[in-house]
Structures are given as structure tokens and as C-alpha cells.
Design a protein around this motif. Structure first.
Motif, PDB file in Angstrom:
ATOM      1  N   VAL A   1       0.810  -1.209   0.000  1.00 18.84           N
ATOM      2  CA  VAL A   1       0.000   0.000   0.000  1.00 18.84           C
ATOM      3  C   VAL A   1       0.848   1.266   0.000  1.00 18.84           C
ATOM      4  N   ASP A   2       2.077   1.204   0.485  1.00 21.34           N
ATOM      5  CA  ASP A   2       2.908   2.397   0.564  1.00 21.34           C
ATOM      6  C   ASP A   2       3.694   2.669  -0.711  1.00 21.34           C
ATOM      7  N   ASP A   3       3.603   1.801  -1.712  1.00 19.23           N
ATOM      8  CA  ASP A   3       4.305   2.006  -2.971  1.00 19.23           C
ATOM      9  C   ASP A   3       3.402   2.783  -3.936  1.00 19.23           C
ATOM     10  N   LEU A   4       3.859   2.910  -5.193  1.00 20.72           N
ATOM     11  CA  LEU A   4       3.023   3.555  -6.203  1.00 20.72           C
ATOM     12  C   LEU A   4       1.704   2.801  -6.358  1.00 20.72           C
ATOM     13  N   ARG A   5       0.649   3.558  -6.638  1.00 21.89           N
ATOM     14  CA  ARG A   5      -0.658   2.919  -6.782  1.00 21.89           C
ATOM     15  C   ARG A   5      -1.326   3.326  -8.083  1.00 21.89           C
ATOM     16  N   VAL A   6      -2.002   2.362  -8.681  1.00 19.79           N
ATOM     17  CA  VAL A   6      -2.837   2.576  -9.858  1.00 19.79           C
ATOM     18  C   VAL A   6      -4.266   2.262  -9.453  1.00 19.79           C
ATOM     19  N   PHE A   7      -5.174   3.197  -9.731  1.00 12.61           N
ATOM     20  CA  PHE A   7      -6.581   2.994  -9.421  1.00 12.61           C
ATOM     21  C   PHE A   7      -7.345   2.701 -10.708  1.00 12.61           C
ATOM     22  N   VAL A   8      -8.121   1.623 -10.675  1.00 10.32           N
ATOM     23  CA  VAL A   8      -8.929   1.211 -11.818  1.00 10.32           C
ATOM     24  C   VAL A   8     -10.390   1.252 -11.399  1.00 10.32           C
ATOM     25  N   ARG A   9     -11.171   2.012 -12.131  1.00 13.04           N
ATOM     26  CA  ARG A   9     -12.606   2.104 -11.842  1.00 13.04           C
ATOM     27  C   ARG A   9     -13.377   1.651 -13.078  1.00 13.04           C
ATOM     28  N   ILE A  10     -14.169   0.600 -12.918  1.00  9.55           N
ATOM     29  CA  ILE A  10     -15.011   0.111 -14.010  1.00  9.55           C
ATOM     30  C   ILE A  10     -16.451   0.419 -13.635  1.00  9.55           C
ATOM     31  N   ASP A  11     -17.030   1.375 -14.311  1.00  7.73           N
ATOM     32  CA  ASP A  11     -18.370   1.857 -13.997  1.00  7.73           C
ATOM     33  C   ASP A  11     -19.214   1.813 -15.266  1.00  7.73           C
ATOM     34  N   GLN A  12     -20.255   0.981 -15.241  1.00 10.18           N
ATOM     35  CA  GLN A  12     -21.133   0.796 -16.397  1.00 10.18           C
ATOM     36  C   GLN A  12     -20.320   0.449 -17.654  1.00 10.18           C
ATOM     37  N   ASN A  13     -19.358  -0.451 -17.441  1.00  9.50           N
ATOM     38  CA  ASN A  13     -18.508  -1.032 -18.492  1.00  9.50           C
ATOM     39  C   ASN A  13     -17.460  -0.065 -19.050  1.00  9.50           C
ATOM     40  N   ILE A  14     -17.313   1.117 -18.459  1.00  7.57           N
ATOM     41  CA  ILE A  14     -16.255   2.044 -18.847  1.00  7.57           C
ATOM     42  C   ILE A  14     -15.138   1.962 -17.816  1.00  7.57           C
ATOM     43  N   CYS A  15     -13.967   1.608 -18.276  1.00 12.21           N
ATOM     44  CA  CYS A  15     -12.808   1.437 -17.409  1.00 12.21           C
ATOM     45  C   CYS A  15     -11.950   2.709 -17.445  1.00 12.21           C
ATOM     46  N   THR A  16     -11.737   3.322 -16.278  1.00  9.97           N
ATOM     47  CA  THR A  16     -10.880   4.499 -16.155  1.00  9.97           C
ATOM     48  C   THR A  16      -9.672   4.122 -15.317  1.00  9.97           C
ATOM     49  N   VAL A  17      -8.487   4.396 -15.849  1.00  8.67           N
ATOM     50  CA  VAL A  17      -7.243   4.023 -15.180  1.00  8.67           C
ATOM     51  C   VAL A  17      -6.501   5.293 -14.776  1.00  8.67           C
ATOM     52  N   SER A  18      -6.146   5.378 -13.503  1.00  4.77           N
ATOM     53  CA  SER A  18      -5.481   6.563 -12.970  1.00  4.77           C
ATOM     54  C   SER A  18      -4.268   6.177 -12.149  1.00  4.77           C
ATOM     55  N   ILE A  19      -3.270   7.042 -12.173  1.00  4.30           N
ATOM     56  CA  ILE A  19      -2.088   6.880 -11.330  1.00  4.30           C
ATOM     57  C   ILE A  19      -2.184   7.863 -10.174  1.00  4.30           C
ATOM     58  N   ASP A  20      -1.977   7.355  -8.969  1.00  6.37           N
ATOM     59  CA  ASP A  20      -1.998   8.212  -7.789  1.00  6.37           C
ATOM     60  C   ASP A  20      -0.678   8.967  -7.696  1.00  6.37           C
ATOM     61  N   THR A  21      -0.748  10.295  -7.649  1.00  6.00           N
ATOM     62  CA  THR A  21       0.476  11.099  -7.555  1.00  6.00           C
ATOM     63  C   THR A  21       0.720  11.609  -6.137  1.00  6.00           C
ATOM     64  N   SER A  22      -0.201  11.298  -5.217  1.00  2.33           N
ATOM     65  CA  SER A  22      -0.100  11.848  -3.866  1.00  2.33           C
ATOM     66  C   SER A  22       0.617  10.930  -2.889  1.00  2.33           C
ATOM     67  N   GLY A  23       0.317   9.632  -2.944  1.00  2.00           N
ATOM     68  CA  GLY A  23       0.842   8.737  -1.916  1.00  2.00           C
ATOM     69  C   GLY A  23      -0.139   8.698  -0.765  1.00  2.00           C
ATOM     70  N   GLU A  24       0.306   9.063   0.424  1.00  6.53           N
ATOM     71  CA  GLU A  24      -0.625   9.148   1.538  1.00  6.53           C
ATOM     72  C   GLU A  24      -1.689  10.194   1.238  1.00  6.53           C
ATOM     73  N   LEU A  25      -2.875   9.996   1.797  1.00  2.20           N
ATOM     74  CA  LEU A  25      -3.945  10.966   1.602  1.00  2.20           C
ATOM     75  C   LEU A  25      -3.475  12.367   2.001  1.00  2.20           C
ATOM     76  N   LEU A  26      -3.962  13.368   1.289  1.00  2.00           N
ATOM     77  CA  LEU A  26      -3.441  14.715   1.456  1.00  2.00           C
ATOM     78  C   LEU A  26      -3.836  15.375   2.769  1.00  2.00           C
ATOM     79  N   HIS A  27      -4.783  14.801   3.501  1.00  2.00           N
ATOM     80  CA  HIS A  27      -5.079  15.382   4.817  1.00  2.00           C
ATOM     81  C   HIS A  27      -3.935  15.128   5.797  1.00  2.00           C
ATOM     82  N   LYS A  28      -3.047  14.227   5.459  1.00  2.00           N
ATOM     83  CA  LYS A  28      -1.876  13.969   6.306  1.00  2.00           C
ATOM     84  C   LYS A  28      -0.803  14.992   5.964  1.00  2.00           C
ATOM     85  N   ARG A  29      -0.851  16.103   6.661  1.00  2.00           N
ATOM     86  CA  ARG A  29       0.003  17.240   6.354  1.00  2.00           C
ATOM     87  C   ARG A  29       1.462  16.999   6.720  1.00  2.00           C
TER      88      ARG A  29
END
Length: 372
Positions: free
Chosen positions: A132-160
Motif C-alpha cells: 500500500v505504501d508504494d506507487l498505486r494505480v486505481f482502476v474504476r469500471i463503472d457501467q462497463n467504462i474502465c478508467t485508469v489513474s495513477i496516484d500522484t499523492s501517496g498518503e492521503l493529502l489530509h496527512k500534512r
């Protein structure tokens, strides 16, 4: 998808808070940004991605969307995901974790979908499965449409990066920042939180007043992606830090728990905010208006299902409302709670009630007053 050096950037936010984050994104210069369910989309280059991570106070993550396509079965997902420009983003041999979600689609097994994407990624970059602490790729398949995103933040941004001491049922820094924005706060007035917990609201308000970048004390996932320029990144941070504002406002937090007050004070010291913040032990029944100009009282009291239970909470909210009406003439107030009956128990004249916002298993709202 990335084209001609332009990136499709998506800043995530909790449902219900999209309009507030859109205001912030546009205020920072991305004027063509658009709100979508769960976040804000805009275009830019890599420096925009870095700047968004560094400066956005209300975003949960900053994603770069690298492709979207229709996929109705796993073989189709496998074939089309291999056409994505993986090597343009992820260095060879990097540890990467793929997380997939499926909704209203023929591909319904998220684990199988993640495995197919991981296979495509390994073939293109020799990436290996990460934690979980390495690079992450998020895949969302919604109504048969696949969206692929790369996380550029790492830890959630509320962690200042400065808040080591956290109280019970804390409000996230990103939520606090957007609730402050909803109350019309822009850094030019004092803010007081009479039930401050670990100091989140007070510290966010003080940071805004001083013009401090929320991400100044942490690292980000984009530092491990292709396109990262350490020299340019260092220059960007230095330029932003040099624009710090000298503020003469005061930001106060009170709590009946002495340990919580000590934790808030320590958090303020680590954040470099001790000079304009103060935290003291005090019961809500003793709340008084401080000397100086009027400002904003913003408070996140117990909800009942969260920390305290029963009739005692109604009494607490009644006392809060009474002290605010008696002592804070000329101030505005904001109450964050999941219980409408508790908000009404304050007897405050709420001029606006915000949308429900997820907060753990609950949904909270901001109840705002005009000038008291």
C-alpha cells in the motif's frame, strides 16, 4: 488521457464538497476546472500536478488519468489495458499496487480486474506487485467504462506531516479547510474552536492566514514517477515558501481535556504556528469572547454515535448555543454535526445548512449562521 504533454488531472474530494473544492481549484489558477462526482477535473503538465499536491487544502488525492475505454469482459480489459502508455509514467522495475472497483458492469470481480491490469503493467515496465505504501494505480469500471489513474499523492493529502497527536473522532484537515471556506473564511479574521480536539480547525485557519502550503512538510508519490524534476520541484517549493504572509490574527482552541490541549499545542509547534495560536483547557460553560475583532467560531462537537451518548449532549449543545448568543455578538458561527436535533438544540439562527458529507460511518453537515 495524456496528450501532447497535457495531463488529465483529477483532484478527489468527498461527495457533497465538490463545489467548495472547485472554488479552491479555480482560485489557484486552474480556471477551466470542472466538477464531477467525487472530484474536480482539470488539465496541466507535471508542474501542475506537483503544485496541486502542494497547495490544495481540500483535495484527498491528486490523480493523473492515463486512459479510459470500454471493457465488457476480462479479455477485452487485458487487450485494451496493454495499449495504455504505462512506460511514460512508471519507471522500470517500480513496485506498484493496483486497486480496482467495479460498479454496474459486466466485469464484476475487482480482484480479477486488478490482476489483468497488473499483468499489462508488468509487461510494459517490468513493475512488480507492491504494498500500500508504494506507487498505486486505481482502476474504476463503472457501467462497463474502465478508467485508469495513477496516484500522484501517496498518503492521503489530509496527512500534512506535522500532526502526530490525534484526538478521538478527528475531523480531517481537508474537511476542516473546506468547511472554513464554506463559512466565508479567507484568513483575514480570527477563528476560535471551543471544542478543539487535536486542533485541526484552528491549525488549518492559522495556516490559511499565513499563506502556508499544506503539503510543505511531506513527500509525494509523484517524486517516484517519470517526469519528476527534483530541481524544479525544489524551486517551486522555495518560491511558494517565500510568499508567506505575516498575520496579526489570533487563532484559539479550547477543550476540557488537558491531554488534548497539550497535543494541540505540540501539533502547532511542529507546524510552525505557535506564534499565532493558543490552546487552553476550558469547559464550554465558561466560554467567553476574546478581545479584538470579531471573527468565526467553528466547532465540531461530539455527535452522540461518535463519542458521547444520551441527553447530556443536548445539554452540551444548548450551553454552546447560549454562550455564543450571549458572548459573541458580531461573530459568525458554524456547527458541524451528524444530528439535526443537536444542531437545533443550540437555538442558533442558522442561515444555511450544508449537504451531507461522509465521515466514517456517519454523514455530517455544516450548520452556518450569519452574523450573530
Amino acid at each position: 488521457m495524456a496528450t501532447s504533454g497535457r495531463l488529465d488531472i483529477f483532484a478527489t474530494v468527498q461527495p457533497g464538497l465538490e463545489p467548495l473544492l472547485l472554488d479552491e481549484v479555480r482560485e489557484l489558477g486552474w480556471t477551466a476546472a470542472k466538477a464531477q462526482p467525487g472530484g474536480i477535473s482539470f488539465e496541466g503538465g507535471w508542474p501542475d500536478v506537483w503544485r496541486a499536491n502542494l497547495l490544495l487544502r481540500g483535495a484527498g488525492r491528486v490523480l493523473v488519468r492515463i486512459g479510459a475505454f470500454r471493457a465488457e469482459h476480462l479479455a477485452q480489459l487485458d487487450k485494451r489495458s496493454r495499449q495504455l502508455p504505462w512506460a511514460e509514467f512508471i519507471p522500470d522495475g517500480r513496485r506498484v499496487r493496483v486497486e480496482a472497483t467495479c460498479r454496474k458492469s459486466r466485469i464484476y470481480h475487482s480482484g480479477a480486474a486488478a490482476e489483468r491490469i497488473e499483468k499489462s503493467l508488468r509487461l510494459a515496465t517490468a513493475a512488480v506487485r507492491g504494498d500500500v505504501d508504494d506507487l498505486r494505480v486505481f482502476v474504476r469500471i463503472d457501467q462497463n467504462i474502465c478508467t485508469v489513474s495513477i496516484d500522484t499523492s501517496g498518503e492521503l493529502l489530509h496527512k500534512r506531516g506535522y500532526k502526530h497527536d490525534v484526538g478521538k473522532a478527528p475531523l480531517r484537515e481537508t474537511q476542516a479547510a473546506l468547511f472554513l471556506r464554506a463559512c466565508g473564511y479567507n484568513g483575514a479574521e480570527p477563528v476560535l474552536d471551543p471544542m478543539c480536539g487535536s486542533g485541526t480547525i484552528v491549525l488549518e485557519a492559522a495556516e490559511i492566514a499565513k499563506g502556508l502550503a499544506p503539503g510543505r512538510g511531506r513527500s509525494f508519490a509523484f517524486e517516484n514517477l517519470r517526469g519528476f524534476d527534483p530541481s524544479l520541484w525544489g524551486q517551486m517549493k522555495q518560491e511558494i515558501a517565500s510568499a508567506e504572509i505575516v498575520s496579526d490574527q489570533r487563532f484559539r482552541g479550547y477543550d476540557r481535556d488537558e491531554g488534548v490541549v497539550a497535543a494541540s499545542t505540540s501539533n502547532a509547534e511542529r507546524a510552525g504556528l505557535s506564534s499565532i495560536t493558543s490552546f487552553n483547557k476550558q469547559n464550554i460553560s465558561n466560554l467567553e469572547c476574546p478581545e479584538g475583532p470579531a471573527g468565526l467560531v467553528l466547532v465540531n462537537p461530539p455527535y452522540g454515535a461518535r463519542i458521547g451518548e444520551g441527553h447530556a449532549l443536548s445539554s452540551l449543545y444548548q450551553t454552546l448555543g447560549r454562550r455564543l448568543k450571549e458572548e459573541f455578538s458580531g461573530w459568525r458561527a458554524g456547527i458541524i454535526t451528524s444530528e439535526e436535533r443537536l444542531a437545533k438544540a443550540t437555538g442558533l439562527p442558522f442561515s444555511e445548512i450544508g449537504p451531507p458529507v461522509p465521515h466514517g460511518p456517519l454523514r455530517i453537515r455544516l450548520y452556518r449562521t450569519a452574523t450573530l
